[in-house]
Design an enzyme around this catalytic site. Structure first.
Site, PDB file in Angstrom:
ATOM      1  CB  SER A 233      -1.180  -0.019   1.020  1.00  0.00           C
ATOM      2  OG  SER A 233      -0.114   0.002   2.316  1.00  0.00           O
ATOM      3  CG  HIS A 254      -3.073  -0.587  -2.743  1.00  0.00           C
ATOM      4  ND1 HIS A 254      -3.366   0.786  -2.631  1.00  0.00           N
ATOM      5  CD2 HIS A 254      -3.139  -1.259  -1.450  1.00  0.00           C
ATOM      6  CE1 HIS A 254      -3.750   0.743  -1.181  1.00  0.00           C
ATOM      7  NE2 HIS A 254      -3.549  -0.381  -0.451  1.00  0.00           N
ATOM      8  CD  GLU A 266      -4.369   3.354  -5.144  1.00  0.00           C
ATOM      9  OE1 GLU A 266      -4.498   4.505  -5.108  1.00  0.00           O
ATOM     10  OE2 GLU A 266      -3.535   2.739  -4.128  1.00  0.00           O
ATOM     11  CG  ASN A 304      -2.561   4.690   1.256  1.00  0.00           C
ATOM     12  OD1 ASN A 304      -3.744   4.780   1.656  1.00  0.00           O
ATOM     13  ND2 ASN A 304      -1.838   3.649   1.295  1.00  0.00           N
TER      14      ASN A 304
END
Length: 398
Positions: A233, A254, A266, A304
């Site tokens: 991540s 991800h 992702e 993130n």
């Protein structure tokens, strides 16, 4: 969404947080690594937001957004509220909405025929590994999960069976579908069992040295032409690719937790990832019923990169004595329609996971504003990790 003047500290703080996040998205677009539509999709699916940041900016109006950010910047002096250059330029040109054309191509590579994926392997036995294996087997793909020991492999199979049974109870699957999925699942404790897989997803501990060791092994064991994916991540996909000895075969996938529920993946490309590997990953995501969003191998990827500075700043507000935990969460949920306020979300993600990602962002970008908040560091050190320990910002001591 309201644009009315804020009336109390919690609403003031919520405005500062949300507009800082929107401005960070504008800076991300300005860097040219991702497509705005993909950013909106990622934030809606990955965080369950009612709209992505660019959809939100368009609804507010770019001119209005810049005026709000200017007022916030004058009041707070926070660089997060200094409008992105491109955002201000669009507003100065009289645009209320972002122009249609985005600043980045969707994948950065030309069209390619996808490598066929008929068998999937998963390295690991934790929550994410089990979730990916479950999704793959349920989608009709023979799947092999490899754990560090026979006991962990058996436990993983049992946990997947339990998760599939819950899906049946919720009406999300049938008993026949559960039995068929389990019939496609094999577990082992020897990495050699992955040698026949067309794609192997590494889902071990979020530690770069450990992942590099894993990819060195997968590079040797994986059959020629097999796609090797890391589910990290926040760590470097390039570093994993280097360790494999076959970097053209490597990319990031991800998945979001819990993998059987969340629809976003992702799809992270490096400078070496081949076009047919990207095409294979996108085809696999579609087969799994997931939405694959392409992005570059930059710290934080999309979600993130945007989410955790927002969460971290909320904790810094708490540390400065500016907000009450419950009041700020309520203000964000009520004023902006978010499903969770920042503190509830931190507890749900896990404070240890949140701290690790925040440290990675700070390390990569060197921005002092990205330094982890003191309360986040303190709670993790004390073992208060959120929901999984029953104590965090919203549960237990703060």
């Amino acid at each position: 969404m309201t644009l009315a003047p804020v009336e109390n500290a919690a609403r003031t703080a919520a405005e500062e947080l949300v507009y800082g996040y929107l401005n960070r998205a504008a800076h991300l677009d300005q860097r040219g690594h991702v497509d705005r539509t993909d950013v909106d999709t990622a934030m809606r699916l990955g965080c369950r937001l009612p709209a992505g940041p660019f959809e939100t900016l368009d609804r507010i109006g770019l001119g209005t957004a810049v005026k709000v950010l200017d007022a916030l910047h004058e009041r707070t002096g926070h660089v997060a509220h200094d409008p992105a250059e491109a955002l201000r330029q669009h507003a100065d040109e009289g645009r209320d909405h972002y122009p249609e054309a985005s600043s980045a191509p969707r994948t950065g590579v030309g069209p390619a025929e996808a490598r066929p994926i008929e068998r999937v392997g998963v390295l690991g036995s934790g929550t994410m590994a089990r979730g990916i294996a479950e999704v793959s087997a349920a989608a009709g793909i023979p799947t092999t999960l490899v754990a560090r020991s026979a006991a962990k492999a058996i436990a993983a199979a049992e946990a997947i069976g339990g998760s599939l049974a819950k899906a049946v109870a919720r009406g999300k699957n049938t008993e026949q579908g559960r039995a068929e999925a389990l019939g496609r699942l094999a577990v082992a404790d020897d990495v050699a069992a992955l040698s026949t897989c067309d794609l192997v997803a590494e889902a071990i501990v979020e530690d770069l040295p450990a992942k590099r060791v894993a990819f060195a092994t997968l590079g040797r064991v994986g059959r020629p032409g097999a796609v090797l994916a890391t589910t990290t991540s926040s760590l470097s996909v390039v570093a994993c690719a280097e360790a494999s000895g076959r970097p053209a075969d490597v990319l990031g996938l991800h998945f979001f937790n819990p993998a059987p529920v969340m629809r976003l993946v992702e799809v992270v490309r490096t400078q070496w990832t081949s076009g047919d590997v990207l095409a294979a990953a996108e085809a696999l995501c579609a087969r799994l019923g997931r939405t694959g969003v392409p992005c570059a191998d930059t710290a934080g990827f999309i979600v993130n990169y945007l989410l955790f500075p927002y969460l971290n700043e909320a904790v810094k507000m708490l540390d400065r004595g500016e907000v009450d935990v419950a009041e700020l969460d309520a203000a964000v949920e009520e004023e902006y329609g978010y499903p969770m306020g920042p503190f509830a979300l931190l507890d749900a993600v896990g404070l240890d996971v949140s701290l690790a990602i925040q440290r990675r962002l700070h390390e990569e970008y060197g921005d002092p504003d990205l330094a982890p908040a003191a309360s986040l560091e303190r709670l993790v050190a004390a073992g208060h990790l959120g929901r999984k320990t029953g104590s965090g910002f919203r549960a237990g001591p703060t």
